[in-house]
Scaffold this motif. Structure first.
Motif, PDB file in Angstrom:
ATOM      1  N   ASN A 157      -3.208   2.198   5.714  1.00 32.30           N
ATOM      2  CA  ASN A 157      -4.524   2.822   5.703  1.00 32.30           C
ATOM      3  C   ASN A 157      -5.371   2.485   6.922  1.00 32.30           C
ATOM      4  O   ASN A 157      -6.029   3.355   7.495  1.00 32.30           O
ATOM      5  N   ASN A 213      -7.052   5.067   9.519  1.00 32.70           N
ATOM      6  CA  ASN A 213      -8.499   5.082   9.731  1.00 32.70           C
ATOM      7  C   ASN A 213      -8.843   5.105  11.214  1.00 32.70           C
ATOM      8  O   ASN A 213      -9.668   5.915  11.672  1.00 32.70           O
ATOM      9  N   TYR A 221      -1.798   5.253  -1.816  1.00 31.72           N
ATOM     10  CA  TYR A 221      -3.039   4.535  -2.069  1.00 31.72           C
ATOM     11  C   TYR A 221      -4.312   5.384  -2.066  1.00 31.72           C
ATOM     12  O   TYR A 221      -5.417   4.852  -2.149  1.00 31.72           O
ATOM     13  N   ASN A 253      -7.554   6.740  -1.094  1.00 26.48           N
ATOM     14  CA  ASN A 253      -8.554   6.515  -0.049  1.00 26.48           C
ATOM     15  C   ASN A 253      -8.848   7.779   0.755  1.00 26.48           C
ATOM     16  O   ASN A 253      -8.988   7.751   1.981  1.00 26.48           O
ATOM     17  N   TYR A 296     -10.976  10.587   2.400  1.00 26.07           N
ATOM     18  CA  TYR A 296     -12.307  10.452   2.996  1.00 26.07           C
ATOM     19  C   TYR A 296     -12.580  11.551   4.009  1.00 26.07           C
ATOM     20  O   TYR A 296     -11.687  12.320   4.402  1.00 26.07           O
ATOM     21  N   THR A 350     -15.633   7.790   0.932  1.00 25.99           N
ATOM     22  CA  THR A 350     -14.269   7.375   0.620  1.00 25.99           C
ATOM     23  C   THR A 350     -14.031   7.292  -0.884  1.00 25.99           C
ATOM     24  O   THR A 350     -14.838   6.723  -1.623  1.00 25.99           O
ATOM     25  N   GLY A 361     -11.347   6.028  -4.108  1.00 22.68           N
ATOM     26  CA  GLY A 361     -10.555   4.840  -4.373  1.00 22.68           C
ATOM     27  C   GLY A 361      -9.061   5.120  -4.386  1.00 22.68           C
ATOM     28  O   GLY A 361      -8.568   6.002  -3.685  1.00 22.68           O
ATOM     29  N   GLU A 362      -8.328   4.387  -5.221  1.00 20.91           N
ATOM     30  CA  GLU A 362      -6.870   4.471  -5.250  1.00 20.91           C
ATOM     31  C   GLU A 362      -6.339   5.210  -6.474  1.00 20.91           C
ATOM     32  O   GLU A 362      -5.132   5.249  -6.693  1.00 20.91           O
TER      33      GLU A 362
END
Length: 266
Positions: free
Chosen positions: A177, A181, A215, A217, A219, A230, A232-233
């Motif tokens: 991640n 990002n 995962y 995330n 965003y 963002t 979550g998982e």
């Protein structure tokens, strides 16, 4: 315009979950909805052991449903999908709307030893990048599957088309991640565009001691290269209101786009 990100795992045969999410999209005034990779179809490692006839039927069922949902809820739906044509499998990005359906083949495929899409799929390599690009309400919108974000020619094609927003379905796992990002923040900033990354969730057990955890995330990255909103998982859903003026202001402020334009590079 309002864009919705649907953070899901591989969907069951029933389309009731999609119907519920798209109904919420319609009620909230969403115009474009995006799904992650391997949501309409089984995950790649499961796909390789499935009969192609089953994959073809799986995709056919989902395409028919998305075409209906696009008309019922007046949505543009962007989602990766696998198509089987003459016993060959191709990885596509699909766009479904009341005007019809469009499918664009993925240009770059993962070719790692443990995850070799390039060997399995029959997508051809091209010298000229032709990613999905379409216009909506005065904005140019581009879309690619996640792995393609690593390759400069894709972004050059978006720059040449004056793309304002990039939709990026992905299927990221194994603690990647932070790398994603940083890359996407840089891509958004240097191009002064929005990037909506929609990552899938769920797990895959390879029965060899490795648990693949997707995962989420999901965003949005804004035109100044900052991550916003963002998730979550777990399975989730969000609606983002994007403004063309924010893109114009960022391009004017930083001036990258105008310098390229002045040199005839755009």
């Amino acid at each position: 315009m309002k864009i919705a990100a649907l953070q899901l795992s591989t969907l069951p045969l029933s389309n009731s979950k999609l119907d519920d999410y798209f109904k919420q999209c319609h009620e909230q005034g969403v115009e474009i909805a995006v799904l992650g990779e391997y949501v309409l179809n089984s995950f790649f490692k499961e796909l390789v052991s499935m009969p192609k006839a089953m994959i073809k039927e799986q995709s056919k069922h989902k395409i028919e449903a998305l075409e209906q949902f696009a008309c019922t809820y007046n949505l543009i739906i962007v989602a990766p999908i696998i198509l089987v044509e003459e016993d060959k499998s191709f990885k596509y990005l699909g766009k479904f709307s009341k005007e019809g359906s469009e499918f664009v083949k993925q240009e770059f495929l993962i070719d790692f030893e443990h995850w070799d899409e390039a060997r399995y799929f029959d997508n051809e390599a091209h010298h000229v990048m032709k990613p999905m690009i379409f216009e909506h309400k005065g904005c140019m919108i581009g879309a690619i599957n996640g792995f393609e974000m690593h390759f400069d020619p894709i972004w050059q094609a978006f720059g040449s088309a004056n793309v304002d927003i990039v939709l990026l379905p992905s299927v990221s796992t194994f603690g990647s991640n932070q790398r994603w990002n940083e890359v996407l923040k840089t891509r958004a900033f240097l191009n002064n565009i929005y990037i909506m990354r929609v990552n899938r969730v769920g797990k895959y057990d390879d029965n060899e001691g490795s648990l693949w955890k997707f995962y989420g995330n999901t965003y949005l990255v804004n035109p100044d290269g900052q991550i916003e909103n963002t998730l979550g998982e777990k399975e989730d859903f969000m609606v983002i209101d994007l403004h063309k003026k924010d893109i114009n202001e960022a391009k004017k402020s930083w001036g990258f786009h105008s310098q390229l334009h002045d040199r005839g590079l755009l």
